[in-house]
Design a protein around this motif. Structure first.
Motif, PDB file in Angstrom:
ATOM      1  N   CYS A  43       0.881  -1.183  -0.122  1.00 31.65           N
ATOM      2  CA  CYS A  43       0.038   0.079   0.118  1.00 31.65           C
ATOM      3  C   CYS A  43       0.890   1.281  -0.086  1.00 31.65           C
ATOM      4  N   LEU A  44       0.350   2.420  -0.463  1.00 30.39           N
ATOM      5  CA  LEU A  44       1.013   3.559  -0.841  1.00 30.39           C
ATOM      6  C   LEU A  44       0.004   4.847  -0.242  1.00 30.39           C
ATOM      7  N   GLN A  45       0.435   5.863   0.057  1.00 26.54           N
ATOM      8  CA  GLN A  45      -0.246   6.985   0.500  1.00 26.54           C
ATOM      9  C   GLN A  45       0.617   8.303   0.837  1.00 26.54           C
ATOM     10  N   PHE A  46       0.378   9.472  -0.004  1.00 32.43           N
ATOM     11  CA  PHE A  46       0.740  10.498   0.117  1.00 32.43           C
ATOM     12  C   PHE A  46       0.373  11.172   1.532  1.00 32.43           C
ATOM     13  N   SER A  47       1.205  12.081   2.216  1.00 32.03           N
ATOM     14  CA  SER A  47       0.441  13.070   2.915  1.00 32.03           C
ATOM     15  C   SER A  47      -0.154  14.004   2.450  1.00 32.03           C
ATOM     16  N   GLY A  48      -1.119  14.738   3.129  1.00 33.36           N
ATOM     17  CA  GLY A  48      -1.827  15.675   2.686  1.00 33.36           C
ATOM     18  C   GLY A  48      -0.927  16.773   2.011  1.00 33.36           C
ATOM     19  N   ASP A  49      -0.016  17.116   2.545  1.00 34.94           N
ATOM     20  CA  ASP A  49       0.795  18.261   2.010  1.00 34.94           C
ATOM     21  C   ASP A  49       2.056  17.714   0.928  1.00 34.94           C
ATOM     22  N   GLY A  50       1.804  16.614   0.491  1.00 33.91           N
ATOM     23  CA  GLY A  50       2.727  16.120  -0.470  1.00 33.91           C
ATOM     24  C   GLY A  50       4.193  16.164  -0.012  1.00 33.91           C
ATOM     25  N   GLN A  51       4.506  16.096   1.301  1.00 37.67           N
ATOM     26  CA  GLN A  51       6.073  16.097   1.601  1.00 37.67           C
ATOM     27  C   GLN A  51       6.441  14.668   1.881  1.00 37.67           C
ATOM     28  N   GLN A  52       5.549  13.740   2.319  1.00 33.87           N
ATOM     29  CA  GLN A  52       5.851  12.339   2.766  1.00 33.87           C
ATOM     30  C   GLN A  52       5.114  11.492   2.003  1.00 33.87           C
ATOM     31  N   LEU A  53       5.777  10.269   1.956  1.00 35.11           N
ATOM     32  CA  LEU A  53       4.953   9.070   1.215  1.00 35.11           C
ATOM     33  C   LEU A  53       5.184   7.718   2.367  1.00 35.11           C
ATOM     34  N   ALA A  54       3.955   7.305   2.668  1.00 35.65           N
ATOM     35  CA  ALA A  54       3.891   6.167   3.540  1.00 35.65           C
ATOM     36  C   ALA A  54       3.669   4.962   2.771  1.00 35.65           C
ATOM     37  N   CYS A  55       4.516   3.887   3.035  1.00 33.85           N
ATOM     38  CA  CYS A  55       4.215   2.557   2.338  1.00 33.85           C
ATOM     39  C   CYS A  55       4.282   1.639   3.348  1.00 33.85           C
ATOM     40  N   GLY A  56       3.280   0.688   3.074  1.00 33.60           N
ATOM     41  CA  GLY A  56       3.269  -0.558   3.833  1.00 33.60           C
ATOM     42  C   GLY A  56       3.973  -1.717   3.195  1.00 33.60           C
ATOM     43  N   LEU A  57       4.701  -2.621   3.874  1.00 35.83           N
ATOM     44  CA  LEU A  57       5.506  -4.077   3.240  1.00 35.83           C
ATOM     45  C   LEU A  57       4.930  -5.337   3.567  1.00 35.83           C
ATOM     46  N   GLY A  58       5.255  -6.044   2.776  1.00 42.34           N
ATOM     47  CA  GLY A  58       4.895  -7.347   3.180  1.00 42.34           C
ATOM     48  C   GLY A  58       5.681  -8.171   4.341  1.00 42.34           C
ATOM     49  N   ASN A  59       6.381  -7.500   4.925  1.00 44.54           N
ATOM     50  CA  ASN A  59       7.400  -8.165   5.993  1.00 44.54           C
ATOM     51  C   ASN A  59       7.011  -7.470   7.423  1.00 44.54           C
ATOM     52  N   HIS A  60       5.809  -6.665   7.649  1.00 40.47           N
ATOM     53  CA  HIS A  60       5.388  -6.244   8.842  1.00 40.47           C
ATOM     54  C   HIS A  60       5.802  -4.879   8.974  1.00 40.47           C
ATOM     55  N   LEU A  61       6.607  -4.256   8.168  1.00 46.33           N
ATOM     56  CA  LEU A  61       6.970  -2.752   8.481  1.00 46.33           C
ATOM     57  C   LEU A  61       6.340  -1.904   7.672  1.00 46.33           C
ATOM     58  N   SER A  62       6.239  -0.717   8.164  1.00 45.31           N
ATOM     59  CA  SER A  62       5.632   0.443   7.407  1.00 45.31           C
ATOM     60  C   SER A  62       6.728   1.845   7.375  1.00 45.31           C
ATOM     61  N   LEU A  63       7.061   2.254   6.448  1.00 46.41           N
ATOM     62  CA  LEU A  63       8.066   3.201   5.856  1.00 46.41           C
ATOM     63  C   LEU A  63       7.448   4.390   5.471  1.00 46.41           C
ATOM     64  N   VAL A  64       8.091   5.536   5.789  1.00 47.91           N
ATOM     65  CA  VAL A  64       7.845   6.978   5.730  1.00 47.91           C
ATOM     66  C   VAL A  64       8.861   7.433   4.863  1.00 47.91           C
ATOM     67  N   PHE A  65       8.800   8.061   3.596  1.00 50.14           N
ATOM     68  CA  PHE A  65       9.873   8.394   2.913  1.00 50.14           C
ATOM     69  C   PHE A  65       9.507  10.055   2.612  1.00 50.14           C
TER      70      PHE A  65
ATOM     71  N   GLY B   8       6.287  -3.203  14.297  1.00 52.44           N
ATOM     72  CA  GLY B   8       5.438  -3.546  15.498  1.00 52.44           C
ATOM     73  C   GLY B   8       4.313  -4.609  15.169  1.00 52.44           C
ATOM     74  N   HIS B   9       4.024  -4.439  13.680  1.00 52.63           N
ATOM     75  CA  HIS B   9       3.160  -5.514  13.388  1.00 52.63           C
ATOM     76  C   HIS B   9       3.659  -6.790  13.192  1.00 52.63           C
ATOM     77  N   ASP B  10       2.909  -7.978  13.304  1.00 55.33           N
ATOM     78  CA  ASP B  10       3.536  -9.194  13.263  1.00 55.33           C
ATOM     79  C   ASP B  10       2.751  -9.921  12.111  1.00 55.33           C
ATOM     80  N   GLY B  11       2.690  -9.154  11.025  1.00 56.54           N
ATOM     81  CA  GLY B  11       2.317  -9.598   9.662  1.00 56.54           C
ATOM     82  C   GLY B  11       2.156  -8.527   8.610  1.00 56.54           C
ATOM     83  N   ALA B  12       1.938  -8.806   7.249  1.00 56.24           N
ATOM     84  CA  ALA B  12       2.131  -8.079   6.280  1.00 56.24           C
ATOM     85  C   ALA B  12       1.098  -6.970   6.424  1.00 56.24           C
ATOM     86  N   VAL B  13       1.628  -5.631   6.152  1.00 60.10           N
ATOM     87  CA  VAL B  13       0.766  -4.327   6.557  1.00 60.10           C
ATOM     88  C   VAL B  13      -0.250  -4.278   5.132  1.00 60.10           C
ATOM     89  N   ASN B  14      -1.627  -4.222   5.436  1.00 56.34           N
ATOM     90  CA  ASN B  14      -2.642  -3.886   4.544  1.00 56.34           C
ATOM     91  C   ASN B  14      -2.994  -2.810   4.231  1.00 56.34           C
TER      92      ASN B  14
END
Length: 817
Positions: A508-530, A543-549
């Motif tokens: 999954c992917l989603q930009f923040s409302g101001d377009g400055q940051q990008l959040a993405c969910g991974l299949g290895n339980h991590l969420s990243l913010v670029f 913190g999750h123990d499964g793929a992020v939906n």
């Protein structure tokens, strides 16, 4: 299903019937705007005028063998008619023939030649100067004036069944054949430009060129239609594939479900079975394709365009259909058996022509098992009104048009919630003790005014925490308040980033409302913010123990919400990169499928099983010094509502950027249900939305950096594996366009609206991302450079950027040139 809402005579009128001495099973038929032509007794050409029935039936004699093909010319003055049999190809001038008949003379035509094989199809060029004659597996191009053969086109392996000239490209000809393929020719030099692969197991019978959308439509003997793009650079890309039998079943089911849903005290049933006892399952061979001048409300571009939707007539053996070339859905179905008074119940051949200006169509049918030929007049307005799905209640809108009712669950968001006193209330008390002071004119002092109270936050996070993972973003938005015009389309790949050392799917992917940051969910339980520019190291949320939906930003960009397959929901503090609220796996009886912030961050909206739930929440950043692992934030469910069909929810969507009462849910029973939370109930159910369950609903939520027309927010997209992407209008609950030009057969790929609302991007399995315009079913362009299936796409709300994600864990940044 019997037509209702009008008398049979109001829809179909049998204007003329003639019985031939020969069988009319596959008699060639032709229609023009003023005349109808058909063979009588096998070798006589009969011309009848629906405009002026007082004219006597014009009979043209000249053939000695069975007539096998006929066609009218494209010019009105003079109007030409060409007929072919095994002995001659004869061209008739209608004005001269009518004039001779009125004088009592025998009309004569001009013999163009004698074919050596049976002619199955004739077609005039747009200027009527050339004639394409299809005999056997070759096409002969004839000069009408010189009565000579210009060139012969050979290449088909079976008999050529239909040809069409290209209206916008001179010297280009299209043909279909019993060899189940279509070919593109340059008939001036006699060369083959393109040859398609075999499309089906049955012969291709008909062909139509849609000049408005630059598309080729062809139909087969088993009721299948293919639509190909003829735009330059698309390389005859297949836009859509339509199964008439399935479309007819979907059309019938939607009508039945909508009618039952609109009745008071209705009860929902998962499936509607039509009583088919004693009926054999029939296919609908495509006997004729013709343009249909049908004006329908067009919702692309915000629903304000007064344009008419492009539709076509499809003539078959037992029914006539009107197909919408934007949504690839049936607008009407006219079954001959429903009109018992008609002379022809099963047709062997068919020809349809819309009357100019008037909302009527003329159809000629020849009997499959008899010798009758009938001319029908069809009223389009009566047909559509009889088969229009009833819509009960007021028109729905995403934008709130009324105040929140006291009985609404949203009322909890506008009243003051009484929480117990918190540990940090002393700090709030200190702030509230600040008195109003006179206005001073120091340069560094700001005043809130005399009458308004100071603005206080509901909570005050600690400010002395070291932001180890917080980075100063060097990215600045240079593109604001400009629409995605041709010069601002994100086409250039400038950066590719791997999200992990080992390949891991980006879910999954989603930009923040101001377009400055990008959040993405991974299949290895991590969420990243670029950062939006994908530069620097990302912030990791573990913190999750499964793929992020799901990942979802709050409206104020301070919180990040995520759900995973471990059945938990977590709310994260973006500056601290730690979770501040946790919904455990046992909080709901079934896993949380979708979740997001809602109503300007007032609620958390989530779906669990067949119901969705509203949570009122309070985030407290204070931590116990001993039990710092346990956040003090709280939540409370305030409203639950199940779907009407009790089917599990697969996707959920609502607008959080402004106040909206509308919630959209998709179920495993292939329905989309619309809920009005101001009324606290279901407002509408869309049945048979896709052939498979919807895995993503995407609303046009706009952007704070670009303005849209208010009606454009009522558009939303749905997508399902193997069934493309569909664009819907909430106001009339109709599918207004379908996008099927991208391969998506096994993996659930994502979709996204552009900030201007005029483009749509989607992932595909051919390692490309596709970008469509809302006004066309053919893709605008596609983006290469990916190494695996494109799983997610996201437009930057503040810049002309598009980020795509792949199944092997790579992010691609595309910018404008």
């Amino acid at each position: 299903m019997p037509s209702t809402g009008g008398h049979m005579s109001d829809i179909v009128t049998e204007r003329y019937v003639v019985e031939s001495k020969q069988s009319a099973a596959h008699a060639p038929l032709a229609c023009s705007t003023q005349h109808c032509a058909f063979p009588l007794h096998g070798n006589h050409v009969c011309v009848w005028s629906p405009k002026d029935p007082s004219h006597q039936l014009l009979t043209l004699q000249g053939h000695h063998h069975l007539i096998t093909a006929m066609v009218f010319g494209n010019q009105i003055d003079p109007l030409l008619l060409c007929s072919a049999s095994e002995d001659y190809i004869i061209m008739w001038n209608m004005d001269e023939c009518r004039e001779k008949a009125l004088k009592g003379l025998t009309p004569r035509g001009t013999v163009l030649g004698s074919p050596l094989q049976t002619v199955l199809c004739l077609r005039f060029s747009p200027d009527d100067r050339a004639l394409a004659v299809c005999a056997g597996n070759k096409i002969s191009m004839m000069d009408v004036e010189k009565q000579s053969v210009l060139v012969e086109l050979k290449g088909h392996q079976g008999s050529v069944t239909a040809v069409e000239f290209c209206p916008w490209q001179a010297h280009t000809l299209f043909s279909v054949s019993e060899d189940r393929s279509f070919k593109v020719w340059d008939f001036c030099v006699g060369s083959l430009i393109y040859s398609s692969s075999i499309l089906t197991a049955y012969p291709l019978l008909n062909l139509l060129i849609n000049e408005e959308n630059q598309q080729l439509v062809t139909g087969s003997a088993d009721g299948q239609l293919w639509i190909f793009s003829l735009m330059e650079g698309h390389h005859y890309h297949c836009v859509a594939h339509v199964d008439l039998r399935k479309k007819k079943e979907t059309f019938t089911t939607r009508r039945m479900m909508t009618e039952q849903y609109g009745l008071p005290g209705h009860q929902y049933h998962c499936r509607y079975e039509v009583d088919k006892r004693g009926e054999a399952e029939a296919t609908f061979p495509v006997l004729n394709l013709a343009h249909c001048d049908l004006c329908l409300p067009d919702s692309q571009g915000g629903g304000l365009a007064p344009e008419c939707t492009t539709c076509i007539w499809i003539g078959s053996s037992t029914a006539l259909f009107i197909l919408n070339l934007a949504s690839f859905e049936l607008e009407a179905a006219l079954h001959l058996k429903e009109f018992q008074s008609l002379s022809v119940q099963v047709a062997g051949s068919c020809a349809v022509m819309n009357e100019p200006i008037s909302a009527k169509a003329v159809c000629i049918l020849s009997s499959m098992f008899g010798s009758k030929i009938a001319v029908l007049e069809i009223s389009l307005s009566a047909l559509l009104s009889a088969q229009q799905c009833p819509r009960a209640g007021r028109m729905l809108s995403v934008l709130a048009s009324s105040c929140v009712l006291p009985t609404s669950p949203l009322y909890f968001g506008i009243i003051k919630e009484k929480f117990p006193k918190l540990a940090n209330t002393k700090r709030h008390a200190v702030k509230s003790a600040v008195e109003h002071r006179p206005l001073v004119f120091h340069t560094k002092v700001k005043s809130s005014g005399y009458t308004s109270a100071p603005h206080m936050a509901m909570f005050s996070p600690k400010t002395n925490i070291k932001h180890n993972n917080r980075r100063s973003s060097k990215y600045k938005n240079n593109y604001k308040c400009k629409e995605y015009s041709e010069s601002f389309l994100p086409r250039n790949l400038i950066r590719q980033v791997a999200v992990a050392q080992a390949p891991v799917a980006v879910t999954c992917l989603q930009f923040s409302g101001d377009g400055q940051q990008l959040a993405c969910g991974l299949g290895n339980h991590l969420s990243l913010v670029f950062d939006a520019s994908l530069s620097g190291a990302p912030a990791a949320f573990s913190g999750h123990d499964g793929a992020v939906n799901t990942v979802c930003w709050s409206h104020d960009k301070r919180w990040l919400l995520s759900t995973a397959r471990d059945r938990t929901l977590r709310v994260w503090s973006v500056p601290r990169t730690e979770f501040v609220m946790l919904l455990a796996a046992d909080a709901f009886p079934k896993p949380v499928a979708s979740a997001q912030f809602y109503y300007m961050d007032t609620f958390i909206l989530l779906s669990s099983g067949p119901e969705f739930c509203l949570l009122k929440y309070h985030i407290d950043l204070c931590r116990d010094d001993i039990r710092r692992y346990k956040p003090k934030s709280r939540y409370k469910p305030i409203f639950r509502l199940p779907t009407t069909s009790a089917a599990d929810i697969t996707s959920l969507s609502a607008v959080n950027d402004f106040y909206s009462h509308i919630i959209l849910t998709a179920g495993r029973d292939r329905t989309v249900e619309v809920f009005d939370l101001n009324a606290g109930c279901s407002a509408a159910v869309l049945a048979e939305v896709h052939s498979r369950p919807v895995h993503r609903i995407c609303q046009n939520k706009g952007s704070s950096f670009i303005a849209q027309q208010s009606l454009a927010y009522n558009l939303f997209l749905t997508t399902a594996v193997g069934d493309g992407v569909r664009l819907w209008d909430l106001r009339n609950l109709r599918c207004v366009r379908c996008f099927e030009g991208h391969p998506n057969r096994s993996y659930p790929c994502g979709v996204a609206f552009s900030p201007c609302g005029k483009l749509m991007a989607c992932g595909a399995e051919d390692r490309h991302a596709y970008v469509y315009e809302m006004g066309s079913s053919s893709f605008l362009y596609r983006l290469a450079g990916h190494t695996d299936t494109v799983t997610e796409v996201a437009f930057n709300p503040a810049a002309s950027q598009l980020i795509t994600a792949t199944l092997d864990g790579k992010l691609q940044l595309f910018v404008a040139e």
